[in-house]
Scaffold this motif. Structure first.
Motif, PDB file in Angstrom:
ATOM      1  N   PRO A  39      -3.975   1.530   2.862  1.00 32.73           N
ATOM      2  CA  PRO A  39      -5.387   1.793   2.567  1.00 32.73           C
ATOM      3  C   PRO A  39      -6.117   0.526   2.111  1.00 32.73           C
ATOM      4  CG  PRO A  39      -4.038   3.555   1.701  1.00 32.73           C
ATOM      5  CD  PRO A  39      -3.080   2.497   2.198  1.00 32.73           C
ATOM      6  N   PRO A  40      -7.280   0.239   2.686  1.00 29.15           N
ATOM      7  CA  PRO A  40      -8.022  -0.987   2.350  1.00 29.15           C
ATOM      8  C   PRO A  40      -8.798  -0.860   1.042  1.00 29.15           C
ATOM      9  CG  PRO A  40      -9.210   0.241   4.015  1.00 29.15           C
ATOM     10  CD  PRO A  40      -7.919   0.988   3.786  1.00 29.15           C
ATOM     11  N   VAL A  41      -8.062  -0.657  -0.038  1.00 29.99           N
ATOM     12  CA  VAL A  41      -8.684  -0.504  -1.360  1.00 29.99           C
ATOM     13  C   VAL A  41      -8.145  -1.538  -2.347  1.00 29.99           C
ATOM     14  CG1 VAL A  41      -9.107   1.953  -1.021  1.00 29.99           C
ATOM     15  CG2 VAL A  41      -6.950   1.221  -2.057  1.00 29.99           C
ATOM     16  N   PHE A  42      -7.314  -2.449  -1.856  1.00 25.34           N
ATOM     17  CA  PHE A  42      -6.675  -3.405  -2.749  1.00 25.34           C
ATOM     18  C   PHE A  42      -7.360  -4.768  -2.714  1.00 25.34           C
ATOM     19  CE2 PHE A  42      -3.418  -0.247  -1.779  1.00 25.34           C
ATOM     20  CZ  PHE A  42      -2.929   0.029  -3.056  1.00 25.34           C
ATOM     21  N   GLU A  43      -7.079  -5.554  -3.736  1.00 25.32           N
ATOM     22  CA  GLU A  43      -7.680  -6.883  -3.854  1.00 25.32           C
ATOM     23  C   GLU A  43      -7.136  -7.837  -2.805  1.00 25.32           C
ATOM     24  OE1 GLU A  43      -8.446 -10.217  -7.389  1.00 25.32           O
ATOM     25  OE2 GLU A  43      -6.788  -8.782  -7.587  1.00 25.32           O
ATOM     26  N   ALA A  44      -5.885  -7.676  -2.443  1.00 25.30           N
ATOM     27  CA  ALA A  44      -5.252  -8.609  -1.515  1.00 25.30           C
ATOM     28  C   ALA A  44      -4.125  -7.906  -0.752  1.00 25.30           C
ATOM     29  CB  ALA A  44      -4.699  -9.819  -2.275  1.00 25.30           C
ATOM     30  N   TYR A  45      -3.664  -8.578   0.321  1.00 27.80           N
ATOM     31  CA  TYR A  45      -2.629  -7.999   1.176  1.00 27.80           C
ATOM     32  C   TYR A  45      -1.630  -9.073   1.576  1.00 27.80           C
ATOM     33  CZ  TYR A  45      -5.676  -3.988   1.384  1.00 27.80           C
ATOM     34  OH  TYR A  45      -6.447  -2.917   1.013  1.00 27.80           O
ATOM     35  N   ALA A  46      -0.396  -8.645   1.821  1.00 28.81           N
ATOM     36  CA  ALA A  46       0.649  -9.555   2.278  1.00 28.81           C
ATOM     37  C   ALA A  46       1.353  -8.948   3.483  1.00 28.81           C
ATOM     38  CB  ALA A  46       1.669  -9.811   1.167  1.00 28.81           C
TER      39      ALA A  46
END
Length: 248
Positions: A39-46
């Motif tokens: 879900p695109p609700v986070f501050e960052a992605y890895a």
């Protein structure tokens, strides 16, 4: 590390409200983006790359995608795709590149060694490591998940929901032996992060805080890059290497 059974993971019953936030927030699966999985609700992605393997002196040695890219004159980056860095679709489920890699990356499951390293990082970024939710794609042919497990209707992938401690993410298999299968989607009760491994991909994606993503991408046991939630996840989403079209 060998995965053995479901361990302490147990079905949640009929109540799947713990997954409502993920079902609601995830992008349409047809977008084929990172945000379609996490879900695109986070501050960052890895993006965590599943390693290939090479046989050396009778043992398996892990091979990073960056090494494969360099051997083929390609560029390693967060959006690289396997067919782009190897240069041909024949290296997907068919031929190998002796001297570089002999076994392609695991598809659809996070290898146990990488799972353990990831758990070690994630444990420091949640207050609810004792209570995590694990969703498992219900299409696996040898599923070890009890049929009574409640269903989560994630976009494009219906999943069965389990609950258990964070430590189980690295040690359980959601398929019956001899197969090893990591959970498809998992997160702690405080929703500090979320991990997704799609059945068709050779990578695992994590949404978290910027500090957590930095810890993941700098962990020596992992080959991981920061990535945007809008980035594509398909073979043609590699923007820095020549994209190889699939055979007709």
């Amino acid at each position: 590390m060998k995965r053995r059974g479901l361990g302490l993971l147990r079905p949640l019953g009929d109540d799947v409200s713990a997954a409502d936030w993920a079902v609601t927030a995830a992008r349409d699966f047809a977008d084929h983006a990172v945000g379609s999985l996490v879900p695109p609700v986070f501050e960052a992605y890895a993006r965590v790359f599943h390693p290939a393997r090479r046989e050396e002196a009778g043992r398996d040695v892990q091979v990073r995608w960056g090494e494969v890219a360099a051997a083929n004159g390609r560029r390693a980056h967060a959006g690289m795709q396997w067919t782009a860095i190897t240069g041909s679709w024949k290296y997907l489920h068919e031929e190998t590149q002796p001297g570089v890699w002999d076994i392609e990356p695991e598809e659809g499951t996070l290898p146990a060694v990488q799972a353990e390293a990831l758990v070690q990082v994630l444990a420091g970024f949640t207050t609810t490591a004792h209570e995590c939710f694990y969703a498992v794609w219900d299409g696996f042919g040898a599923s070890a998940v009890p049929p009574a497990a409640a269903k989560v209707r994630m976009p494009g992938r219906e999943m069965l929901l389990l609950i258990g401690p964070l430590s189980q993410a690295a040690t359980v298999s959601t398929e019956t032996p001899p197969w090893e299968q990591s959970p498809s989607l998992w997160w702690p009760a405080d929703r500090a992060w979320c991990v997704a491994t799609d059945v068709d991909l050779m990578s695992t994606y994590v949404g978290a805080s910027a500090a957590c993503v930095e810890a993941i991408t700098t962990a020596p046991e992992l080959e991981a890059w920061p990535i945007d939630s809008d980035h594509g996840i398909t073979y043609d989403s590699d923007t820095l290497n020549p994209v190889v079209s699939p055979p007709a």
